[in-house]
Design a protein around this motif. Structure first.
Motif, PDB file in Angstrom:
ATOM      1  N   SER A 311     -17.223  -6.910  72.177  1.00 14.73           N
ATOM      2  CA  SER A 311     -18.606  -6.694  71.741  1.00 14.73           C
ATOM      3  C   SER A 311     -18.752  -6.410  70.253  1.00 14.73           C
ATOM      4  N   ARG A 312     -17.648  -6.071  69.586  1.00 19.49           N
ATOM      5  CA  ARG A 312     -17.726  -5.716  68.164  1.00 19.49           C
ATOM      6  C   ARG A 312     -16.585  -6.391  67.400  1.00 19.49           C
ATOM      7  N   SER A 313     -16.835  -6.716  66.160  1.00 16.55           N
ATOM      8  CA  SER A 313     -15.845  -7.386  65.320  1.00 16.55           C
ATOM      9  C   SER A 313     -15.389  -6.514  64.156  1.00 16.55           C
ATOM     10  N   ASP A 314     -15.833  -5.242  64.135  1.00 15.23           N
ATOM     11  CA  ASP A 314     -15.566  -4.387  62.972  1.00 15.23           C
ATOM     12  C   ASP A 314     -14.740  -3.149  63.331  1.00 15.23           C
ATOM     13  N   VAL A 315     -13.971  -3.243  64.402  1.00 15.47           N
ATOM     14  CA  VAL A 315     -13.307  -2.031  64.882  1.00 15.47           C
ATOM     15  C   VAL A 315     -11.827  -1.955  64.547  1.00 15.47           C
ATOM     16  N   ASP A 316     -11.279  -2.974  63.927  1.00 15.86           N
ATOM     17  CA  ASP A 316      -9.835  -2.963  63.661  1.00 15.86           C
ATOM     18  C   ASP A 316      -9.432  -1.766  62.808  1.00 15.86           C
ATOM     19  N   GLY A 317     -10.181  -1.505  61.749  1.00 19.06           N
ATOM     20  CA  GLY A 317      -9.871  -0.375  60.884  1.00 19.06           C
ATOM     21  C   GLY A 317     -10.036   0.949  61.597  1.00 19.06           C
ATOM     22  N   GLN A 318     -11.040   1.043  62.462  1.00 25.21           N
ATOM     23  CA  GLN A 318     -11.270   2.282  63.211  1.00 25.21           C
ATOM     24  C   GLN A 318     -10.144   2.525  64.226  1.00 25.21           C
ATOM     25  N   PHE A 319      -9.689   1.450  64.851  1.00 27.93           N
ATOM     26  CA  PHE A 319      -8.558   1.598  65.769  1.00 27.93           C
ATOM     27  C   PHE A 319      -7.297   2.028  65.015  1.00 27.93           C
ATOM     28  N   ALA A 320      -7.091   1.481  63.813  1.00 27.48           N
ATOM     29  CA  ALA A 320      -5.922   1.851  63.019  1.00 27.48           C
ATOM     30  C   ALA A 320      -5.944   3.344  62.682  1.00 27.48           C
ATOM     31  N   GLN A 321      -7.127   3.864  62.335  1.00 22.19           N
ATOM     32  CA  GLN A 321      -7.254   5.298  62.051  1.00 22.19           C
ATOM     33  C   GLN A 321      -6.997   6.135  63.298  1.00 22.19           C
ATOM     34  N   LEU A 322      -7.526   5.681  64.432  1.00 17.79           N
ATOM     35  CA  LEU A 322      -7.306   6.406  65.688  1.00 17.79           C
ATOM     36  C   LEU A 322      -5.823   6.392  66.052  1.00 17.79           C
ATOM     37  N   ASP A 323      -5.181   5.232  65.848  1.00 15.98           N
ATOM     38  CA  ASP A 323      -3.744   5.141  66.139  1.00 15.98           C
ATOM     39  C   ASP A 323      -2.973   6.209  65.375  1.00 15.98           C
ATOM     40  N   THR A 324      -3.274   6.337  64.083  1.00 17.86           N
ATOM     41  CA  THR A 324      -2.557   7.298  63.247  1.00 17.86           C
ATOM     42  C   THR A 324      -2.776   8.713  63.746  1.00 17.86           C
ATOM     43  N   ARG A 325      -4.007   9.040  64.081  1.00 15.97           N
ATOM     44  CA  ARG A 325      -4.333  10.395  64.528  1.00 15.97           C
ATOM     45  C   ARG A 325      -3.671  10.725  65.867  1.00 15.97           C
ATOM     46  N   ILE A 326      -3.820   9.833  66.808  1.00 15.39           N
ATOM     47  CA  ILE A 326      -3.329  10.144  68.157  1.00 15.39           C
ATOM     48  C   ILE A 326      -1.799  10.168  68.193  1.00 15.39           C
ATOM     49  N   LEU A 327      -1.156   9.290  67.434  1.00 12.46           N
ATOM     50  CA  LEU A 327       0.306   9.292  67.395  1.00 12.46           C
ATOM     51  C   LEU A 327       0.838  10.529  66.663  1.00 12.46           C
ATOM     52  N   THR A 328       0.112  11.006  65.659  1.00 14.76           N
ATOM     53  CA  THR A 328       0.526  12.223  64.960  1.00 14.76           C
ATOM     54  C   THR A 328       0.555  13.408  65.909  1.00 14.76           C
ATOM     55  N   VAL A 329      -0.503  13.532  66.712  1.00 15.32           N
ATOM     56  CA  VAL A 329      -0.576  14.647  67.667  1.00 15.32           C
ATOM     57  C   VAL A 329       0.484  14.479  68.765  1.00 15.32           C
ATOM     58  N   ALA A 330       0.604  13.284  69.307  1.00 12.74           N
ATOM     59  CA  ALA A 330       1.564  13.056  70.385  1.00 12.74           C
ATOM     60  C   ALA A 330       2.998  13.316  69.912  1.00 12.74           C
ATOM     61  N   ARG A 331       3.328  12.895  68.693  1.00 14.86           N
ATOM     62  CA  ARG A 331       4.680  13.129  68.171  1.00 14.86           C
ATOM     63  C   ARG A 331       4.932  14.605  67.922  1.00 14.86           C
ATOM     64  N   ALA A 332       3.888  15.325  67.517  1.00 14.76           N
ATOM     65  CA  ALA A 332       4.038  16.771  67.316  1.00 14.76           C
ATOM     66  C   ALA A 332       4.342  17.468  68.639  1.00 14.76           C
ATOM     67  N   ILE A 333       3.679  17.035  69.715  1.00 11.03           N
ATOM     68  CA  ILE A 333       3.941  17.631  71.028  1.00 11.03           C
ATOM     69  C   ILE A 333       5.337  17.246  71.514  1.00 11.03           C
ATOM     70  N   ALA A 334       5.767  16.023  71.205  1.00 16.56           N
ATOM     71  CA  ALA A 334       7.126  15.618  71.557  1.00 16.56           C
ATOM     72  C   ALA A 334       8.155  16.471  70.816  1.00 16.56           C
ATOM     73  N   ASP A 335       7.887  16.758  69.541  1.00 13.69           N
ATOM     74  CA  ASP A 335       8.778  17.636  68.777  1.00 13.69           C
ATOM     75  C   ASP A 335       8.775  19.052  69.355  1.00 13.69           C
ATOM     76  N   LYS A 336       7.615  19.489  69.816  1.00 14.33           N
ATOM     77  CA  LYS A 336       7.512  20.806  70.439  1.00 14.33           C
ATOM     78  C   LYS A 336       8.359  20.864  71.711  1.00 14.33           C
ATOM     79  N   ALA A 337       8.310  19.795  72.493  1.00 14.20           N
ATOM     80  CA  ALA A 337       9.125  19.736  73.704  1.00 14.20           C
ATOM     81  C   ALA A 337      10.604  19.824  73.349  1.00 14.20           C
ATOM     82  N   ASN A 338      10.986  19.143  72.290  1.00  9.93           N
ATOM     83  CA  ASN A 338      12.380  19.162  71.863  1.00  9.93           C
ATOM     84  C   ASN A 338      12.799  20.558  71.401  1.00  9.93           C
ATOM     85  N   LEU A 339      11.919  21.234  70.662  1.00  9.74           N
ATOM     86  CA  LEU A 339      12.215  22.586  70.179  1.00  9.74           C
ATOM     87  C   LEU A 339      12.305  23.584  71.330  1.00  9.74           C
ATOM     88  N   ASN A 340      11.501  23.354  72.379  1.00  8.93           N
ATOM     89  CA  ASN A 340      11.487  24.263  73.526  1.00  8.93           C
ATOM     90  C   ASN A 340      12.544  23.930  74.576  1.00  8.93           C
TER      91      ASN A 340
END
Length: 400
Positions: A311-340
């Motif tokens: 439905s939209r042709s202008d979301v590639d950049g928005q998805f790229a920003q979301l990718d960065t944010r969500i992967l940053t949080v997920a990797r931090a939790i993965a690091d937390k699991a490793n530390l614990n």
């Protein structure tokens, strides 16, 4: 110089087994379980065998890149094993002598060991203890019995130098528990019922290999997949049913914790019918319920993502920003699991479960990352979108 294993297997295909007598069903099953036990060692990285061959010249042949171990397996209902008993007809040494002579005829004996695996203890007689620890110490009486079993006298010393005797093999009553314990060391994140399910599948294939007959076509399909994989051996036709390869067992078992993303991709290219998401989560010790939840939420999020892209042709950049944010949080939790992991058994053995619980127990954390409202801040759909990113090889469900 060691012969390449391809030549060893070609030689094996020409050797005719002379196994005689009727084995009991219990012994038959014990041998199949021993085949599974040593088949599992193909998954280990250091000096691991590349295949197990059942009932070809010997009960088992454990094949390495440049070496073959021929194993004769013997059970005992009561009492202990004596050196003299192992040299009686039908008690193991006679079969190993035939194996040795057959291997010598085709020129592979120098790349071989001949092993007797005995259920139960050995006698405490000095002669037995010495012979089992070092067969080259065999006294004249045992050597005479071996000559009577068909071993040429001039080959006695060479045969004895290649003979290895293993006592106290896991008993028929306890071998299942031993194998499950060894499997638990390979897959610490798997529950006992999950391991039992894998073990049952492996035992079915090993039993079919032991019998020399395919089980519902599964063995032949697995061998075909093995042969199609780059770097694998071409299996001689008359070994195909009895051949248990490294590719087969990798195909049938959960990913090991040490497998790389490329290893998982290789599994898929070899024909494993699953997704990278499932392989990565299984590698990280996911429980079945958490995996099912991840797959469901991933499917739900994928519908929303596809509708948005249509439905939209202008979301590639928005998805790229979301990718960065969500992967940053997920990797931090993965690091937390490793530390614990030192104090938290779940974080250590099941990081995928730990990460999923952290994210789904507070989905608002993910919802706040959706600044462009691509998923309307729905934390559950954003978790599903993270699963999509994992499917694209961008999140491993454990610390990098």
């Amino acid at each position: 110089m060691a012969e390449p294993v391809e030549n060893l297997l070609e030689a094996l295909a020409r050797i005719k087994s002379e196994e005689t007598g009727t084995r009991t069903f219990a012994r038959y099953k014990w041998q199949a379980k021993q085949a599974v036990r040593h088949w599992l060692t193909c998954l280990k990285s250091d000096r691991a065998p590349i295949a197990i061959i059942c009932e070809k010249l010997e009960d088992l042949a454990i094949v390495y890149h440049d070496f073959v171990r021929f194993a004769q397996l013997k059970t005992r209902d009561r009492g202990s094993w004596s050196a003299n008993a192992t040299c009686d007809k039908g008690h193991g040494i006679d079969s190993l002598i035939r194996a040795y002579k057959g291997a010598r005829d085709v020129g592979v004996h120098e790349n071989s060991a001949f092993e007797l695996w005995l259920e139960g203890p050995m006698s405490d007689l000095k002669e037995t203890v010495s012979f089992f620890e070092n067969p080259t110490t065999a006294p004249s009486a045992l050597r005479t019995k071996m000559v009577a079993l068909g071993l040429p006298r001039n080959l006695l010393d060479d045969f004895l130098s290649r003979l290895i005797i293993h006592v106290k093999q896991p008993s028929r009553a306890h071998i299942d528990a031993v194998i499950l314990r060894e499997m638990a060391a390979l897959w610490p994140g798997q529950s006992i019922p999950e391991l039992e399910d894998v073990y049952t599948r492996l035992l079915e294939v090993a039993s079919a290999a032991q019998a020399g007959e395919p089980a519902l076509g599964a063995v032949r399909r697995l061998v075909a997949a093995c042969v199609a994989s780059p770097g694998e051996l071409t299996v001689p036709d008359d070994l195909s049913v009895q051949y248990l390869s490294k590719s087969q067992i990798a195909f049938m078992t959960p990913p090991l914790g040490g497998e790389t993303d490329q290893d998982l991709l290789d599994r898929m290219s070899a024909g494993e019918i699953t997704s990278m998401l499932e392989l990565k989560m299984r590698r990280a010790g996911v429980s079945p319920s958490v995996l099912k939840q991840a797959q469901d939420l991933r499917a739900q999020a994928e519908i929303s993502r596809q509708l948005l892209l249509a439905s939209r042709s202008d979301v590639d950049g928005q998805f790229a920003q979301l990718d960065t944010r969500i992967l940053t949080v997920a990797r931090a939790i993965a690091d937390k699991a490793n530390l614990n992991s030192a104090t938290n058994p779940v974080a250590a053995a099941r990081p995928a479960d730990y990460i999923s619980t952290e994210l789904l127990s507070n989905p608002g954390i993910l919802g706040q990352l959706d600044k462009s409202d691509l998923f309307e801040g729905d934390g559950l759909e954003l978790y599903g979108y993270l699963c999509h990113l994992s499917d694209a090889c961008r999140f491993p469900w454990r610390a990098a």
